[in-house]
Design a protein around this motif. Structure first.
Motif, mmCIF file in Angstrom:
data_model
loop_
_atom_site.group_PDB
_atom_site.id
_atom_site.type_symbol
_atom_site.label_atom_id
_atom_site.label_comp_id
_atom_site.label_asym_id
_atom_site.label_seq_id
_atom_site.Cartn_x
_atom_site.Cartn_y
_atom_site.Cartn_z
ATOM 1 N N PRO A 78 0.837 -1.199 0.000
ATOM 2 C CA PRO A 78 0.000 0.000 0.000
ATOM 3 C C PRO A 78 0.872 1.250 0.000
ATOM 4 C CG PRO A 78 -0.015 -1.054 2.155
ATOM 5 C CD PRO A 78 0.759 -1.941 1.252
ATOM 6 N N PRO A 125 2.402 4.446 1.365
ATOM 7 C CA PRO A 125 2.569 4.834 2.759
ATOM 8 C C PRO A 125 1.543 5.902 3.117
ATOM 9 C CG PRO A 125 4.625 5.079 1.515
ATOM 10 C CD PRO A 125 3.568 4.717 0.537
ATOM 11 N N ALA A 126 0.768 5.652 4.167
ATOM 12 C CA ALA A 126 -0.249 6.619 4.554
ATOM 13 C C ALA A 126 0.433 7.806 5.222
ATOM 14 C CB ALA A 126 -1.243 5.984 5.501
ATOM 15 N N VAL A 135 -0.244 9.106 9.556
ATOM 16 C CA VAL A 135 -1.311 8.309 10.151
ATOM 17 C C VAL A 135 -1.596 8.762 11.580
ATOM 18 C CG1 VAL A 135 -1.714 6.046 11.143
ATOM 19 C CG2 VAL A 135 -1.195 6.273 8.724
ATOM 20 N N GLU A 192 -7.738 3.645 7.911
ATOM 21 C CA GLU A 192 -6.562 2.786 7.913
ATOM 22 C C GLU A 192 -6.957 1.314 7.748
ATOM 23 O OE1 GLU A 192 -2.781 2.117 10.876
ATOM 24 O OE2 GLU A 192 -4.771 2.015 11.757
ATOM 25 N N THR A 214 -9.164 -1.706 -0.047
ATOM 26 C CA THR A 214 -8.344 -0.499 -0.118
ATOM 27 C C THR A 214 -9.222 0.703 -0.451
ATOM 28 O OG1 THR A 214 -6.639 -1.940 -1.009
ATOM 29 C CG2 THR A 214 -6.201 0.407 -1.075
ATOM 30 N N ASP A 269 -1.715 -1.009 6.370
ATOM 31 C CA ASP A 269 -0.821 0.119 6.605
ATOM 32 C C ASP A 269 0.105 -0.195 7.768
ATOM 33 O OD1 ASP A 269 -2.070 1.910 4.652
ATOM 34 O OD2 ASP A 269 -3.800 1.790 5.986
ATOM 35 N N ARG A 270 -0.473 -0.808 8.793
ATOM 36 C CA ARG A 270 0.342 -1.244 9.919
ATOM 37 C C ARG A 270 -0.041 -2.677 10.242
ATOM 38 N NH1 ARG A 270 -0.532 1.317 14.825
ATOM 39 N NH2 ARG A 270 -2.683 1.598 14.151
ATOM 40 N N ASN A 283 4.039 -0.841 7.678
ATOM 41 C CA ASN A 283 4.195 -1.673 6.494
ATOM 42 C C ASN A 283 5.597 -1.530 5.891
ATOM 43 O OD1 ASN A 283 4.164 -2.324 3.560
ATOM 44 N ND2 ASN A 283 2.105 -3.048 4.111
#
Lengths: 512, 319
Positions: free
Chosen positions: A251, A253-254, A257, A286, A444, A468-469, A484
């Motif tokens: 994914p 990278p957010a 977050v 997320e 997603t 994401d995590r 991630n």
């Protein structure tokens, strides 16, 4: 490299179940007098292979040989008679019967062919326990035993046959250190030049201690067989997870977050059976992965959050503490759970798409107490569009849809109910590879629209693709949380096998 | 887990049922001066005998996690067939009685085959048999009772008193209970019934031919149905084709009150005997106190709820 025929050999074994190719051209050979470890990730095909060797299923292709003679056990009883005893991962015990009655079920000594001699039964069980050094009371009902005690009954039962091949599937999952020591002693006593053991485990330290060679399976295929001495744990894990997946899709990278709102916070969640002080946060928009081996407690976390099981600890939704006593409470707070067993807990298989989609939102679709089917049809049609559910019509029965489309129907049910937090347990179990990608895109997309999603998955590539995590669990505890970008399969596996402090896996990986 | 404590709890349930019986007995003896009359107690025991015998067979089936709804009308069909053998065909007494038992076994065989091999749910298989047996009883008898007046000795089977003061029907019930108890706890039939009820898949994986044994269990249960039919016919000295419906529920109630779980795996013959006695005592006592029959049913219903709820509490704590 074998001298003489192997004790047990399987060649070119393939087995498919509807929708899944569980084993594809798998090999295995067990030599006389050895302990062969069989390892692989969840779903690698270990249990299926054992079920073929023990006659519970029959292979689609391939041959099995015992001491060079072809064998194809027609059932578990026949496998026993051939000298193959299996201790399955799930117990096959009758809780209402006593220990002795369980061990000798189907082989009861009788007086005049009629009256069962329970005293003799108990004497035989007592002698067996004495020989094995297991402290069990033959007269105790199995229901009164601890899980470890029940495991010992399974082991004793397997050894009560004159077995030459002993197959053990994760026998230590429920055992304490002392009991593991007992088990290992039993295994060593059992091994002789005419016998052998196949030992399935996730625990690398145990495999190091007990096995002579290690056979690795991955995704239903044979990878390699390695000598235990001289092979680093790191290399075994590498063979289990494969290296080719490092380049898989990840994914984006957010950004930032941590600045976002917390949609769901779990604090100190514990259950009597398994969970110990589980805490994590799920941010809005997320996808949080929950990774771990079978039995690590991932599904139990979900069940505790939605109030399906009793637990202690606190749950907050949108920053406010909530009390969730039942799944109905959870839904009221906007938490929807998609079970790993969607056919059993997710769908009304005999009902159509409309009924399934409406199910959780029925009170909002009534007028004067009557269900408005027109509303349901409209909403279902919208969902079919939005999630691109492939079905000839909204009146198609759920059981006629493919696995991927069934999963979308379950998702639709919770979206109609306006759930902002979704807990998705094994979202692609039993779904074709092609349809998996579609589910990934869908999840997603939902996260991008502001839904907050917990994905529970046994497939590491899936976790890495979506989350994401990643929260990693082992034995009911959280053993680590990874972003991630920092996560690799190798790293997750290490956290997932971080068993109790004194028997922890000695990590050798360098990418932490 | 503390084993002794759990073991005691199980014995406690047995004690509870027995204690319940004692309480009911004491209550009615205080409430009515006629209750403790031997004639009345004998009446209670007689009333217990037929449903009790049916309940013994039902206990075996319920131990597997199944249910047998066909014991009531099945019993009637066995009565009627005994009538056909003895009164209509004039066969010897022994042959007629054995014939009645054989019809019971046949009913059980068909139930067992339907459950084990056609895989019908036991509820459906035995519901169907309940209707078939009721219909056949009426067809075969021409809807009229068959009398045994011309069959010497038949009425004495259940009505005679081998032990002075105690009707044979009661004696037969007690002997049948001992046989059922031995079957449940000492033979493969009983062991596998409990095993199947406890975990059918595990039993199969252990190499027990579950389907074959299910048939055996239903056949044995059918034999008790047959015995109940013969005893009933002998007591009435006639086969009444219109009787029987509703008896199955009384038998099942007796089993459940005694502490046998409808979920299977746990069964007790002693409990079933006590359960049957509770049912009969309750009905008898309420009647003696001139409580209308309609209210008697209400009372029995409440007792069933209490007994089963107590059983569930016990199981819930064990889990």
């Amino acid at each position: 490299m074998t001298d003489g025929p192997a004790l047990l050999r399987a060649t070119g074994i393939s087995k498919s179940f509807p929708g899944v190719r569980a084993l594809d051209d798998v090999h295995l050979d067990l030599r006389h007098g050895e302990v062969l470890a069989l390892v692989g990730e969840n779903g690698a095909g270990k249990s299926t292979l054992l079920k073929l060797l023990s006659g519970i299923h029959r292979p689609d292709a391939g041959t099995m040989e015992l001491d060079g003679a072809p064998m194809s056990p027609a059932g578990p009883r026949q496998a026993n008679e051939l000298g193959i005893s299996v201790i399955h991962q799930e117990f096959h015990l009758m809780p209402d019967l006593t220990v002795a009655q369980n061990i000798f079920i189907g082989r009861e000594p009788r007086r005049a062919g009629l009256l069962i001699r329970d005293d003799e039964l108990e004497r035989r069980a007592g002698r067996l326990f004495e020989r094995l050094g297991i402290p069990l009371d033959p007269r105790q009902p199995v229901a009164h035993l601890s899980v470890a005690g029940q495991q010992m009954v399974e082991i004793a039962k397997a050894l009560s046959f004159d077995a030459r091949v002993l197959i053990m599937d994760e026998p230590t999952a429920a055992l304490t250190e002392t009991e593991v020591a007992t088990l290992f002693r039993i295994v060593r006593d059992f091994v002789s030049p005419r016998t052998g053991v196949i030992y399935v485990s996730h625990r690398m330290d145990e495999i190091k201690e007990i096995s002579d060679r290690i056979t690795v399976l991955r995704d239903g295929r044979y990878v390699d067989t390695l000598p235990t001495a001289g092979t680093a744990t790191r290399d075994v894990i590498a063979a289990m997870v494969g290296r080719q997946l490092a380049t898989g899709v990840r994914p984006e990278p957010a950004p930032g977050v941590a600045d976002r709102e917390v949609a769901l916070a779990v604090r100190g969640l514990s259950t009597r059976a398994l969970l110990k002080d589980v805490s994590f946060e799920l941010y809005r928009g997320e996808i949080l992965g929950l990774a771990g081996l079978m039995g690590a407690g991932r599904t139990e976390v979900a069940r505790a959050i939605i109030g399906a099981d009793r637990s202690s600890g606190a749950v907050e939704v949108n920053g406010k503490p909530v009390t969730v006593r039942s799944p109905a409470d959870a839904v009221r707070h906007g938490i929807g759970y998609l079970s790993e067993d969607r056919k059993r807990y997710g769908l009304l298989l005999d009902q159509d798409v409309v009924r399934n989609v409406m199910l959780s939102s029925l009170p909002g679709m009534t007028r004067g107490g009557f269900v408005r089917d027109a509303d349901g049809r409209r909403v279902a049609a919208e969902m079919v569009d939005r999630l691109s559910i492939r079905t000839p019509s909204v009146t198609q029965r759920a059981k006629n849809l493919s696995g991927g489309n069934q999963q979308k129907v379950v998702l639709a049910k919770w979206l109609v109910r306006d759930c902002d937090v979704l807990i998705v347990d094994e979202p692609t179990r039993g779904i074709d590879v092609g349809a998996k990608d579609e589910i990934y895109t869908l999840l997603t997309g939902l996260a991008a629209q502001g839904k907050s999603i917990v994905v529970i998955s046994s497939e590491l590539p899936e976790v890495l693709r979506l989350a994401d995590r990643i929260v990693v669990m082992c034995e009911g505890r959280v053993t680590g949380t990874l972003a991630n970008a920092d996560a690799t399969q190798h790293h997750i596996m290490e956290l997932a096998t971080r068993f109790g402090a004194d028997r922890s896996l000695v990590t050798t990986g360098g990418d932490a | 887990m503390n084993v002794t404590r759990l073991g005691n709890r199980q014995q406690l349930q047995q004690l509870l049922a027995f204690g319940g019986l004692v309480v009911i007995f004491v209550f009615f003896s205080v409430a009515s001066p006629y209750f403790l009359d031997w004639a009345n107690v004998k009446g209670i025991l007689l009333a217990t005998a037929v449903t009790g015998i049916m309940a013994l067979g039902a206990t075996l089936v319920i131990a597997t996690g199944g249910i047998d709804l066909s014991v009531g009308t099945g019993m009637t069909l066995c009565s009627v067939m005994t009538g056909v053998f003895l009164a209509n065909l004039g066969l010897p007494l022994v042959v007629g009685v054995l014939g009645g038992l054989a019809i019971g076994a046949l009913i059980g065989l068909l139930n067992g085959l339907n459950v084990a091999y056609l895989r019908l749910p036991p509820f459906i298989a035995t519901l169907a048999m309940m209707m078939v047996a009721q219909g056949l009883s009426l067809v075969i008898s021409g809807t009229k009772p068959i009398y045994f007046s011309d069959v010497p000795g038949f009425g004495q089977l259940a009505g005679g008193e081998l032990v002075p003061g105690l009707p044979n029907a009661v004696l037969i019930f007690f002997v049948a209970a001992v046989l059922a108890g031995v079957t449940l706890s000492k033979t493969l039939t009983g062991r596998y019934a409990l095993s199947i009820g406890s975990n059918e898949e595990a039993t199969a994986i252990s190499g027990v031919d579950v389907r074959r044994w299910k048939v055996v269990i239903y056949v044995v249960a059918g034999l008790f149905t047959g015995l109940a039919g013969v005893v009933m016919a002998s007591r009435l000295n006639s086969a009444q084709p219109g009787l029987g419906l509703g008896y199955e529920l009384e038998a099942i109630a007796a089993v459940v009150i005694g502490g046998t779980s409808l979920r299977g795996g746990k069964a007790t013959i002693l409990g079933t005997v006590i359960g049957a006695l509770i049912m009969a005592t309750l009905t008898n006592g309420l009647r003696i106190m001139s409580i209308p029959q309609e209210w008697q049913k209400v009372a029995v219903g409440i007792v069933i709820v209490l007994a089963v709820y107590a059983d569930m509490l016990r199981r819930g704590k064990e889990a």
